[in-house]
Design a protein around this motif. Structure first.
Motif, short mmCIF file in Angstrom:
data_model
loop_
_atom_site.label_atom_id
_atom_site.label_comp_id
_atom_site.label_asym_id
_atom_site.label_seq_id
_atom_site.Cartn_x
_atom_site.Cartn_y
_atom_site.Cartn_z
N GLU A 73 -13.13 -20.85 -53.24
CA GLU A 73 -13.68 -21.67 -54.31
C GLU A 73 -12.84 -22.92 -54.56
O GLU A 73 -13.35 -24.00 -54.81
CB GLU A 73 -13.76 -20.86 -55.60
CG GLU A 73 -14.91 -19.90 -55.68
CD GLU A 73 -16.20 -20.63 -55.99
OE1 GLU A 73 -16.27 -21.38 -56.99
OE2 GLU A 73 -17.14 -20.46 -55.22
N SER A 74 -11.52 -22.76 -54.52
CA SER A 74 -10.63 -23.88 -54.80
C SER A 74 -9.27 -23.61 -54.19
O SER A 74 -8.92 -22.45 -53.90
CB SER A 74 -10.49 -24.10 -56.32
OG SER A 74 -9.89 -22.97 -56.93
N TYR A 75 -8.51 -24.69 -54.00
CA TYR A 75 -7.13 -24.59 -53.54
C TYR A 75 -6.35 -25.67 -54.27
O TYR A 75 -6.86 -26.79 -54.45
CB TYR A 75 -7.03 -24.79 -52.02
CG TYR A 75 -5.65 -24.50 -51.49
CD1 TYR A 75 -5.31 -23.22 -51.08
CD2 TYR A 75 -4.68 -25.50 -51.42
CE1 TYR A 75 -4.03 -22.93 -50.61
CE2 TYR A 75 -3.39 -25.22 -50.97
CZ TYR A 75 -3.07 -23.93 -50.57
OH TYR A 75 -1.82 -23.64 -50.12
N PRO A 76 -5.12 -25.38 -54.73
CA PRO A 76 -4.37 -26.38 -55.52
C PRO A 76 -4.30 -27.74 -54.81
O PRO A 76 -3.88 -27.84 -53.66
CB PRO A 76 -2.99 -25.74 -55.63
CG PRO A 76 -3.24 -24.27 -55.56
CD PRO A 76 -4.38 -24.11 -54.60
N GLY A 77 -4.73 -28.77 -55.51
CA GLY A 77 -4.63 -30.12 -55.01
C GLY A 77 -5.68 -30.52 -53.99
O GLY A 77 -5.63 -31.64 -53.47
N ALA A 78 -6.63 -29.64 -53.70
CA ALA A 78 -7.63 -29.93 -52.67
C ALA A 78 -8.98 -30.24 -53.31
O ALA A 78 -9.39 -29.58 -54.27
CB ALA A 78 -7.77 -28.76 -51.71
N VAL A 79 -9.68 -31.23 -52.77
CA VAL A 79 -11.02 -31.55 -53.22
C VAL A 79 -12.02 -30.72 -52.43
O VAL A 79 -11.68 -30.09 -51.42
CB VAL A 79 -11.31 -33.06 -53.06
CG1 VAL A 79 -10.34 -33.89 -53.86
CG2 VAL A 79 -11.27 -33.46 -51.58
N ALA A 80 -13.26 -30.73 -52.89
CA ALA A 80 -14.32 -29.98 -52.21
C ALA A 80 -14.44 -30.43 -50.76
O ALA A 80 -14.28 -31.61 -50.43
CB ALA A 80 -15.64 -30.16 -52.93
N HIS A 81 -14.71 -29.48 -49.88
CA HIS A 81 -14.94 -29.69 -48.44
C HIS A 81 -13.67 -30.00 -47.66
O HIS A 81 -13.74 -30.44 -46.51
CB HIS A 81 -16.01 -30.77 -48.21
CG HIS A 81 -17.29 -30.50 -48.91
ND1 HIS A 81 -18.08 -31.50 -49.43
CD2 HIS A 81 -17.91 -29.33 -49.21
CE1 HIS A 81 -19.14 -30.96 -50.01
NE2 HIS A 81 -19.06 -29.65 -49.88
N THR A 82 -12.50 -29.78 -48.28
CA THR A 82 -11.25 -29.88 -47.54
C THR A 82 -11.11 -28.65 -46.64
O THR A 82 -11.47 -27.54 -47.01
CB THR A 82 -10.05 -29.97 -48.49
OG1 THR A 82 -10.17 -31.15 -49.29
CG2 THR A 82 -8.74 -30.02 -47.73
N VAL A 83 -10.58 -28.88 -45.44
CA VAL A 83 -10.35 -27.79 -44.49
C VAL A 83 -8.84 -27.65 -44.28
O VAL A 83 -8.17 -28.62 -43.92
CB VAL A 83 -11.05 -28.05 -43.15
CG1 VAL A 83 -10.68 -26.98 -42.13
CG2 VAL A 83 -12.56 -28.11 -43.33
N LEU A 84 -8.30 -26.45 -44.54
CA LEU A 84 -6.89 -26.17 -44.32
C LEU A 84 -6.72 -25.35 -43.04
O LEU A 84 -7.46 -24.37 -42.83
CB LEU A 84 -6.29 -25.40 -45.49
CG LEU A 84 -5.98 -26.18 -46.78
CD1 LEU A 84 -7.25 -26.53 -47.54
CD2 LEU A 84 -5.04 -25.39 -47.67
N VAL A 85 -5.77 -25.75 -42.21
CA VAL A 85 -5.45 -25.01 -40.99
C VAL A 85 -4.15 -24.26 -41.24
O VAL A 85 -3.12 -24.87 -41.53
CB VAL A 85 -5.30 -25.97 -39.79
CG1 VAL A 85 -5.08 -25.17 -38.51
CG2 VAL A 85 -6.53 -26.86 -39.66
N VAL A 86 -4.21 -22.92 -41.16
CA VAL A 86 -3.08 -22.08 -41.55
C VAL A 86 -2.63 -21.23 -40.36
O VAL A 86 -3.43 -20.54 -39.74
CB VAL A 86 -3.47 -21.15 -42.73
CG1 VAL A 86 -2.27 -20.33 -43.19
CG2 VAL A 86 -4.05 -21.96 -43.88
N ARG A 87 -1.34 -21.30 -40.06
CA ARG A 87 -0.78 -20.51 -38.97
C ARG A 87 -0.81 -19.01 -39.30
O ARG A 87 -0.89 -18.63 -40.48
CB ARG A 87 0.68 -20.93 -38.70
CG ARG A 87 0.82 -22.34 -38.27
CD ARG A 87 2.21 -22.86 -38.06
NE ARG A 87 3.34 -21.98 -38.24
CZ ARG A 87 4.59 -22.28 -37.87
NH1 ARG A 87 4.83 -23.44 -37.28
NH2 ARG A 87 5.58 -21.44 -38.09
#
Length: 522
Positions: free
Chosen positions: A466-480
């Protein structure tokens, strides 16, 4: 596939073997003992929340708060919730939990009574001989020495281990006792009646671990002296002295050492075999488990043919670099916190500032305690390669926050629960929690993003939050797989996503750019 040989059956070696099994890599763990875990109540470890989630350790105590006192005055009190509280547990409980998990893994095997004698490497693998009447030879793809401060692996590899001896000494006792602070840990300096510094940390079932700071070098602490310490400490906290049961005692000595190299061909060092710290509240077991998390996914990608062998060089770069930074912070803090006279005036706030440094170390904050940040990692995609990267509340290379996530099959959980296996691609999509996954899977960015994730050169899982700190809608995070952020991208930039993954797996930027260009072609 030849197994990875893990030398040492402590928490780091067991966690590494378990992590490798979760990545589909076989391993064999050499246990020099008989397989029995000695139940030492005073030998405990503190795990940061993300590390505890990674190993799924059970049975520890979360602290409700951390109190810092000087004489009879509260200097600082930090309220802690479940998400931010460290996990405190006996080390034997952690080892038993990891052993039980390994027994259910067909790809993992523990061999007891196995003491390393010889080690030979070639271009295709590594051979070792264990002690016995005639000796037993084992063949593996790689070897990891998790065999502690007196590491046989490190000695056979002829890797130097320079540093300082006995920078801190603590007398330790485990008591079953009722103290005034229900579930709160305490750092108390200048305790009335006895002076000195004491740390009290709760464990399950009414047990507390108490640590008294001793002179770096001095006489042995006799049982009678330790009982005296217990009594004057309890008398300063409670009136009258409450009944208590003494479960275990010991003396903990903190050294500072750092191996010159953490990799020699197909052999690696991890845990106390690679570095020694533990002064000022730093946590060596937590650091060792981070070694295991960092190395496991890299070995897996290489052994499965999904990354070049050069990826393994980043283990030493990242983890030894993090250890060096921690030791540098300790070197700077030790004379301020433990020094006397004029040195105290160098630290703003005097004694209050010293106690703040100690508190941060115990709570996993600041340079003494915060999780490592791989901002300068060779696996980080350069700004020129990914010009469209965006900023979120987590910097690239830092551990991600634990947020609620939904998988493509509709199952829900927490982000940290998904670590330790595949690469994670996290889409920030507000409003998805009110919809069945069948509806949003075919809407907006999801079809394209799911297709790109399916074509990545490494195993990956697509998640939605739903949300991630500091991220706007439709942001994609790549996580190791070890929980560190590679980068954050605006949705729809499939070429940049491929470029980031190529960099993360150790491929050259030139090759990554070629693959990204091919992916963007119609």
């Amino acid at each position: 596939m030849d197994p990875v040989i893990v030398v040492g059956a402590g928490p780091v070696g067991l966690a590494l073997s378990l992590a490798l099994a979760r990545h589909g890599v076989p391993s064999v763990v050499f246990d020099a003992g008989d397989g029995e875990v000695e139940p030492r109540a005073a030998r405990t470890c503190v795990l940061r929340p993300d590390t505890a989630a990674y190993v799924s350790a059970l049975g520890g105590a979360r602290w409700a708060a951390w109190r810092t006192e000087r004489r009879r005055q509260v200097v600082r009190r930090v309220e802690l919730d479940t998400a931010g509280s460290p996990l405190h547990l006996q080390q034997y409980a952690l080892e038993r939990s990891l052993r039980a998990a390994l027994e259910r893994e067909p790809l993992a095997r523990i061999v007891t009574g196995a003491r390393l004698e010889e080690l030979e490497q070639d271009a295709h693998g590594i051979s070792v001989r264990t002690r016995g009447p005639e000796g037993t030879w084992w063949r593996g793809s790689h070897l990891v020495g998790c065999d502690g401060a007196r590491s046989t692996v490190r000695k056979l590899l002829r890797i130097r281990f320079p540093g300082r001896t006995s920078v801190e000494r603590h007398a330790v006792a485990a008591l079953r006792v009722e103290l005034p602070w229900d579930g709160e840990a305490l750092l108390h300096r200048d305790v009335p009646g006895g002076g000195g510094e004491v740390v009290a940390r709760p464990l399950p079932n009414g047990v507390w671990r108490l640590d008294w700071l001793l002179p770096p070098r001095g006489d042995l602490v006799t049982p009678e002296e330790l009982v005296d310490r217990i009594r004057w400490t309890l008398s300063a906290w409670c009136d009258p002295i409450p009944p208590y049961e003494l479960l275990d005692t010991g003396v903990h000595i903190a050294h500072q050492r750092l191996a010159r190299h953490w990799r020699a061909g197909r052999a690696f060092l991890a845990g106390d075999a690679a570095r020694l710290l533990g002064a000022l509240g730093t946590q060596p077991v937590d650091e060792g488990l981070r070694d295991a998390a960092n190395l496991a996914w890299k070995l897996a990608l290489c052994l499965h043919g999904q990354a070049p062998e050069e990826l393994l060089d980043s283990y030493e770069t990242e983890r030894r670099g993090a250890a060096r930074a921690r030791l540098r912070a300790l070197d700077q803090a030790l004379p301020l916190v433990r020094g006397g006279g004029g040195l105290r005036t160098l630290l703003p706030g005097g004694s209050r500032g010293q106690l703040d440094l100690l508190t941060d170390a115990h709570l996993g904050l600041g340079p003494l305690g915060a999780p490592p940040h791989y901002g300068d990692s060779p696996l980080a995609p350069g700004k020129d390669a990914v010009p469209g990267a965006v900023s979120v509340g987590t910097e690239p290379g830092a551990p991600v926050d634990d947020v609620p996530v939904t998988a493509l099959d509709g199952s829900r959980g927490r982000l940290w629960q998904r670590l330790g296996r595949d690469l994670l691609v996290l889409l920030v999509a507000p409003g998805t929690h009110v919809w069945d996954s069948r509806h949003w899977l075919s809407a907006g960015l999801m079809p394209e993003l799911a297709a790109v994730v399916g074509r990545l050169p490494v195993p990956a899982e697509l998640l939605v939050t739903e949300s991630y700190p500091g991220a706007v809608a439709h942001t994609v995070l790549v996580v190791r797989p070890d929980g560190h952020l590679v980068t954050a991208l605006p949705g729809g930039r499939s070429g940049d996503l491929l470029t980031c993954v190529e960099a993360m797996r150790g491929a050259g930027v030139e090759e990554a750019g070629d693959r990204a260009g091919q992916a963007d072609r119609p």
